[in-house]
Design an enzyme around this catalytic site. Structure first.
Site, PDB file in Angstrom:
ATOM      1  N   CYS A 142       0.808  -1.218   0.000  1.00  0.00           N
ATOM      2  CA  CYS A 142       0.000   0.000   0.000  1.00  0.00           C
ATOM      3  C   CYS A 142       0.840   1.266   0.000  1.00  0.00           C
ATOM      4  CB  CYS A 142      -0.914   0.035   1.226  1.00  0.00           C
ATOM      5  SG  CYS A 142      -2.081  -1.320   1.361  1.00  0.00           S
ATOM      6  N   GLN A 143       2.152   1.143   0.052  1.00  0.00           N
ATOM      7  CA  GLN A 143       2.990   2.325   0.244  1.00  0.00           C
ATOM      8  C   GLN A 143       2.869   3.327  -0.894  1.00  0.00           C
ATOM      9  OE1 GLN A 143       3.746  -0.751   0.868  1.00  0.00           O
ATOM     10  NE2 GLN A 143       5.071  -0.990   2.642  1.00  0.00           N
TER      11      GLN A 143
END
Length: 397
Positions: free
Chosen positions: A137-138
């Site tokens: 998700c970064q």
């Protein structure tokens, strides 16, 4: 065959290895955790004592997305859950998962090609109690219009898509704690909104420190939990205080110091005598290199391990031996049993281990879930508030 250690970094750093190193801060995410707890008004988040786990009222099953080698799968099986299916794109991690969980249906490939409804129908359409996983998700984009096909965030949306089709009772998603502060918390809010839109409101998030649960390693994880029944989102209470954390020696001291055991992945890169002499000068918390201090850093004796990972060929240095830690030592620090064998080369094994969720952490999360899964299974109208939630359709085209 083990190879002689080669330098991955410029020679100019090698002559500086004897300089005093700055000790790393083991609690790098403590501020995020403290701020989350101080500002937390989530009535659905509950911490459950898991020292004496309840017996499951039924055989609860789960699907593990982005499963890697199988850290979460291993932990949930230890807690009594049944692994229905797993999804992983890495062929070597998939091979490890299939070796250790031969009865689990496994999909090796891009999650975009995974069709859960078709798969469920093929195995008799069982009800899925839990979907777990750690989608990247970064790189999540929250500026302007969010494009689900953007390579930076499509994997998270694929996780949400699969959940929306399977409709499990509970969802558990893990990630690094830093996910909570990216873009001033907007990524966290986008994650919450995505789950709300498919009928999983009141999602909770907590940072769990692995060492709190008897894992001999400092490894905090952000854990999102949600359900579709308006039930509490349970987390395991910490079992150990920091002064009682298990030290690194408790997990690895019985392994041979300089005799590899390839059968259980007890292997490390063989060092030349000159390289070992340089390693001997590295103090606890210090690195063999000045500029690349995250690689070849010596572990602290008498303390939990620093977060283990494989870093471009470099791992941590053993706390008192003049070599890097082995793949099996890394696995022990992650709480994988010795019977859990990793496929591939030594480096690939270390990569899989370093990316895994500690099985013991997943086990404790499973124990926390069981009381509420029991309430749903035993049913009932006067025990469970099964709220009818309007579901907003997510469009992935």
């Amino acid at each position: 065959m083990q190879s002689t250690q080669l330098s991955f970094f410029p020679d100019e750093d090698e002559n500086k290895s004897t300089k005093k190193q700055k000790k790393p801060k083991l609690g790098r995410y403590e501020r995020i955790k403290r701020e989350l707890e101080n500002n937390d008004i989530d009535p659905y988040k509950k911490f459950i004592d898991v020292d004496t786990p309840l017996i499951a009222a039924s055989q609860y099953n789960f699907v593990d997305l982005f499963c890697g080698a199988g850290g979460i799968t291993q932990g949930l099986i230890q807690a009594g859950f049944q692994a229905l299916a797993s999804v992983e794109t890495s062929s070597i991690a998939s091979a490890t998962h299939q070796r250790n969980f031969p009865h689990c249906h496994h999909f090796c490939g891009d999650i975009e090609q995974f069709s859960p409804k078709i798969w469920l129908k093929q195995i008799g359409s069982p009800e899925v109690n839990l979907v777990v996983g750690g989608p990247p998700c970064q790189g999540f984009s929250v500026a302007g219009k969010r494009d689900p096909k953007d390579p930076r965030n499509r994997l998270f949306y694929e996780f949400v898509r699969v959940v929306s089709e399977i409709r499990p009772w509970y969802v558990v998603m893990e990630n690094v704690p830093g996910i909570l502060t990216i873009q001033n918390g907007n990524v966290k809010q986008a994650i919450i909104e995505a789950f709300e839109s498919i009928g999983y409101p009141n999602i909770s998030v907590a940072i769990l420190e692995s060492a709190d649960y008897g894992i001999p390693q400092i490894r905090p994880r952000a854990i999102f939990i949600a359900n579709r029944f308006g039930m509490p989102n349970p987390y395991p209470k910490a079992q150990l205080s920091p002064e009682k954390y298990k030290p690194i020696e408790s997990a690895i001291s019985d392994l041979p110091e300089y005799t590899p055991i390839p059968e259980i992945n007890h292997q490390w890169t063989r060092h030349s005598p000159e390289y070992m002499e340089r390693i001997a000068k590295v103090p606890p918390g210090g690195s063999l290199y000045q500029k690349y201090v995250d690689a070849f850093k010596r572990q602290y004796p008498g303390k939990p391990s620093m977060t283990v990972k494989e870093n471009h060929g470099g791992t941590h240095i053993h706390p008192y031996l003049n070599r890097v830690i082995s793949a099996r030592e890394m696995a022990r620090l992650q709480t994988f049993p010795d019977s859990f064998i990793f496929e591939g080369t030594m480096k690939k094994a270390m990569w899989q281990i370093g990316n895994a969720v500690p099985p013991r952490l997943a086990e404790c999360i499973g124990y926390a879930l069981i009381p509420y899964l029991n309430k749903i299974a035993l049913n009932t109208k006067n025990k469970v508030d099964v709220t009818c939630i309007d579901q907003t359709e997510l469009v992935f085209d």
